[in-house]
Design a protein around this motif. Structure first.
Motif, PDB file in Angstrom:
ATOM      1  N   SER A   1       9.200   7.995 -23.810  1.00 41.96           N
ATOM      2  CA  SER A   1       9.543   9.418 -23.777  1.00 41.96           C
ATOM      3  C   SER A   1       8.519  10.304 -24.475  1.00 41.96           C
ATOM      4  O   SER A   1       8.704  11.515 -24.567  1.00 41.96           O
ATOM      5  N   ILE A   2       7.435   9.707 -24.959  1.00 42.35           N
ATOM      6  CA  ILE A   2       6.414  10.473 -25.679  1.00 42.35           C
ATOM      7  C   ILE A   2       5.269  10.783 -24.732  1.00 42.35           C
ATOM      8  O   ILE A   2       4.590   9.882 -24.235  1.00 42.35           O
ATOM      9  N   ASN A   3       5.061  12.063 -24.470  1.00 39.31           N
ATOM     10  CA  ASN A   3       3.995  12.487 -23.571  1.00 39.31           C
ATOM     11  C   ASN A   3       3.466  13.837 -24.058  1.00 39.31           C
ATOM     12  O   ASN A   3       4.192  14.838 -24.047  1.00 39.31           O
ATOM     13  N   VAL A   4       2.203  13.858 -24.504  1.00 42.49           N
ATOM     14  CA  VAL A   4       1.609  15.102 -25.017  1.00 42.49           C
ATOM     15  C   VAL A   4       0.532  15.618 -24.058  1.00 42.49           C
ATOM     16  O   VAL A   4      -0.376  16.354 -24.457  1.00 42.49           O
ATOM     17  N   ASN A   5       0.638  15.245 -22.784  1.00 45.19           N
ATOM     18  CA  ASN A   5      -0.390  15.655 -21.826  1.00 45.19           C
ATOM     19  C   ASN A   5      -0.446  17.164 -21.633  1.00 45.19           C
ATOM     20  O   ASN A   5      -1.482  17.700 -21.236  1.00 45.19           O
ATOM     21  N   ASN A   6       0.659  17.864 -21.875  1.00 40.81           N
ATOM     22  CA  ASN A   6       0.603  19.330 -21.781  1.00 40.81           C
ATOM     23  C   ASN A   6      -0.348  19.900 -22.829  1.00 40.81           C
ATOM     24  O   ASN A   6      -1.073  20.877 -22.569  1.00 40.81           O
ATOM     25  N   LYS A   7      -0.386  19.301 -24.004  1.00 41.85           N
ATOM     26  CA  LYS A   7      -1.304  19.748 -25.053  1.00 41.85           C
ATOM     27  C   LYS A   7      -2.745  19.375 -24.700  1.00 41.85           C
ATOM     28  O   LYS A   7      -3.682  20.139 -24.984  1.00 41.85           O
ATOM     29  N   ILE A   8      -2.924  18.208 -24.092  1.00 47.06           N
ATOM     30  CA  ILE A   8      -4.262  17.785 -23.681  1.00 47.06           C
ATOM     31  C   ILE A   8      -4.789  18.715 -22.597  1.00 47.06           C
ATOM     32  O   ILE A   8      -5.947  19.161 -22.640  1.00 47.06           O
ATOM     33  N   TRP A   9      -3.954  19.032 -21.628  1.00 50.41           N
ATOM     34  CA  TRP A   9      -4.337  19.949 -20.545  1.00 50.41           C
ATOM     35  C   TRP A   9      -4.773  21.296 -21.125  1.00 50.41           C
ATOM     36  O   TRP A   9      -5.800  21.861 -20.720  1.00 50.41           O
ATOM     37  N   ASP A  10      -4.010  21.788 -22.068  1.00 46.61           N
ATOM     38  CA  ASP A  10      -4.292  23.104 -22.645  1.00 46.61           C
ATOM     39  C   ASP A  10      -5.626  23.131 -23.385  1.00 46.61           C
ATOM     40  O   ASP A  10      -6.469  23.999 -23.132  1.00 46.61           O
ATOM     41  N   PHE A  11      -5.854  22.175 -24.275  1.00 48.68           N
ATOM     42  CA  PHE A  11      -7.100  22.242 -25.047  1.00 48.68           C
ATOM     43  C   PHE A  11      -8.309  21.901 -24.178  1.00 48.68           C
ATOM     44  O   PHE A  11      -9.392  22.466 -24.364  1.00 48.68           O
ATOM     45  N   TYR A  12      -8.139  20.997 -23.218  1.00 45.81           N
ATOM     46  CA  TYR A  12      -9.279  20.589 -22.410  1.00 45.81           C
ATOM     47  C   TYR A  12      -9.809  21.765 -21.584  1.00 45.81           C
ATOM     48  O   TYR A  12     -11.021  22.046 -21.589  1.00 45.81           O
ATOM     49  N   PHE A  13      -8.917  22.459 -20.883  1.00 44.49           N
ATOM     50  CA  PHE A  13      -9.373  23.522 -19.996  1.00 44.49           C
ATOM     51  C   PHE A  13      -9.638  24.839 -20.729  1.00 44.49           C
ATOM     52  O   PHE A  13     -10.565  25.569 -20.357  1.00 44.49           O
ATOM     53  N   ASN A  14      -8.862  25.134 -21.738  1.00 47.12           N
ATOM     54  CA  ASN A  14      -8.971  26.446 -22.376  1.00 47.12           C
ATOM     55  C   ASN A  14      -9.925  26.485 -23.568  1.00 47.12           C
ATOM     56  O   ASN A  14     -10.430  27.558 -23.906  1.00 47.12           O
ATOM     57  N   LYS A  15     -10.188  25.332 -24.178  1.00 51.29           N
ATOM     58  CA  LYS A  15     -11.027  25.335 -25.373  1.00 51.29           C
ATOM     59  C   LYS A  15     -12.260  24.451 -25.244  1.00 51.29           C
ATOM     60  O   LYS A  15     -13.362  24.860 -25.610  1.00 51.29           O
ATOM     61  N   PHE A  16     -12.074  23.244 -24.732  1.00 52.24           N
ATOM     62  CA  PHE A  16     -13.180  22.291 -24.746  1.00 52.24           C
ATOM     63  C   PHE A  16     -14.127  22.447 -23.566  1.00 52.24           C
ATOM     64  O   PHE A  16     -15.357  22.429 -23.736  1.00 52.24           O
ATOM     65  N   LEU A  17     -13.594  22.572 -22.349  1.00 51.31           N
ATOM     66  CA  LEU A  17     -14.436  22.589 -21.156  1.00 51.31           C
ATOM     67  C   LEU A  17     -15.492  23.698 -21.177  1.00 51.31           C
ATOM     68  O   LEU A  17     -16.645  23.454 -20.780  1.00 51.31           O
ATOM     69  N   PRO A  18     -15.175  24.917 -21.632  1.00 50.50           N
ATOM     70  CA  PRO A  18     -16.231  25.939 -21.695  1.00 50.50           C
ATOM     71  C   PRO A  18     -17.370  25.554 -22.641  1.00 50.50           C
ATOM     72  O   PRO A  18     -18.496  26.059 -22.479  1.00 50.50           O
ATOM     73  N   LEU A  19     -17.094  24.696 -23.622  1.00 50.64           N
ATOM     74  CA  LEU A  19     -18.148  24.245 -24.537  1.00 50.64           C
ATOM     75  C   LEU A  19     -18.980  23.125 -23.918  1.00 50.64           C
ATOM     76  O   LEU A  19     -20.162  22.975 -24.235  1.00 50.64           O
TER      77      LEU A  19
END
Length: 262
Positions: free
Chosen positions: A115-133
């Motif tokens: 029942s543990i899934n943090v992919n929503n947090k991964i999606w958020d940081f990857y596209f909104n914070k990390f990918l532009p860098l």
């Protein structure tokens, strides 16, 4: 973060802190290589436009990346990918059952891990914070290949972060007396303190930066000297681990341990 001394075995299926550490190190390779592949392309913003100006897909509303990930996960689920407890889908509510015979994976984890899934947090940081860098601004038209490279990055990062379930399990088995009081008290801060090893985290950050330098250097037959140019910025890979991967891994570990005695 990962304490690596100790030895744990259960029901003939050996799982040790050393084997967990080795898996985490191998996953570093997968992450670095996936980042190198994604960095080949420009940012390519049409891939991420929710208004879908780039392409109108019948029966689907949203960005090309959402369409690509959902469709890819649908196919991979039918092939049995998400039967593996190491794999977590980004759109788990829309998956079909597997069409292939199930593989019997060792029962290592407490059922709460499912029942543990943090992919929503991964999606958020990857596209909104990390990918532009990670990427160069602009548009080279390789939208489908861009989405494919993003999926490889997302899945490698997700696998690494959710491997925190295994890290937490092996640490708990190694020293249950250290963790049980905090678990019974549902003390998140105490668990986070028990799980944090700053010296090890520094070592991990240095190692992944060195891997980015090694894997991402330009190779020339005419010279053995590197020009200091890399396919992905080594400090950025270190930052990826420092700001996102290791904190989210520890979040998974805490969530798992909080339910470990259920």
């Amino acid at each position: 973060m990962e304490k690596t001394d100790g030895n744990v075995s259960e029901s003939g299926n050996e799982m040790t802190l050393d084997s967990v550490r080795d898996s985490l190190i191998r996953q570093e390779d997968s992450i670095v290589f996936s980042l190198i592949e994604r960095a080949k392309f420009r940012f390519n913003s049409p891939t991420y436009q929710e208004s879908n100006h780039y392409a109108s897909i019948p029966g689907f509303s949203g960005s090309l990346i959402r369409f690509f990930v959902k469709e890819s996960e649908f196919l991979q689920a039918k092939a049995g990918r998400y039967q593996n407890p190491e794999e977590h889908a980004f759109f788990p509510d829309e998956l079909p059952p597997s069409s292939v015979p199930p593989h019997t994976f060792p029962l290592v984890l407490h059922p709460a891990a499912a029942s543990i899934n943090v992919n929503n947090k991964i999606w958020d940081f990857y596209f909104n914070k990390f990918l532009p860098l990670l990427t160069v601004p602009g548009d080279d038209g390789n939208y489908a290949t861009t989405a494919s490279s993003d999926l490889a990055c997302l899945q490698a990062i997700s696998r690494r972060i959710h491997y925190g379930n295994f890290v937490a399990e092996v640490k708990f088995r190694d020293a249950p007396h250290d963790y049980e009081p905090a678990i019974r008290a549902q003390d998140r801060d105490a668990l986070m303190k028990l799980l944090t090893f700053e010296a090890v985290e520094e070592m991990v950050k240095k190692r992944v930066a060195k891997k980015a330098m090694t894997f991402g250097q330009e190779v020339s037959l005419n010279s053995t000297e590197s020009k200091g140019e890399y396919k992905v910025d080594p400090p950025l890979v270190s930052r990826l681990y420092d700001e996102w991967i290791m904190p989210l891994t520890k979040l998974v570990e805490v969530e798992y341990l909080l339910r470990r005695l259920d």
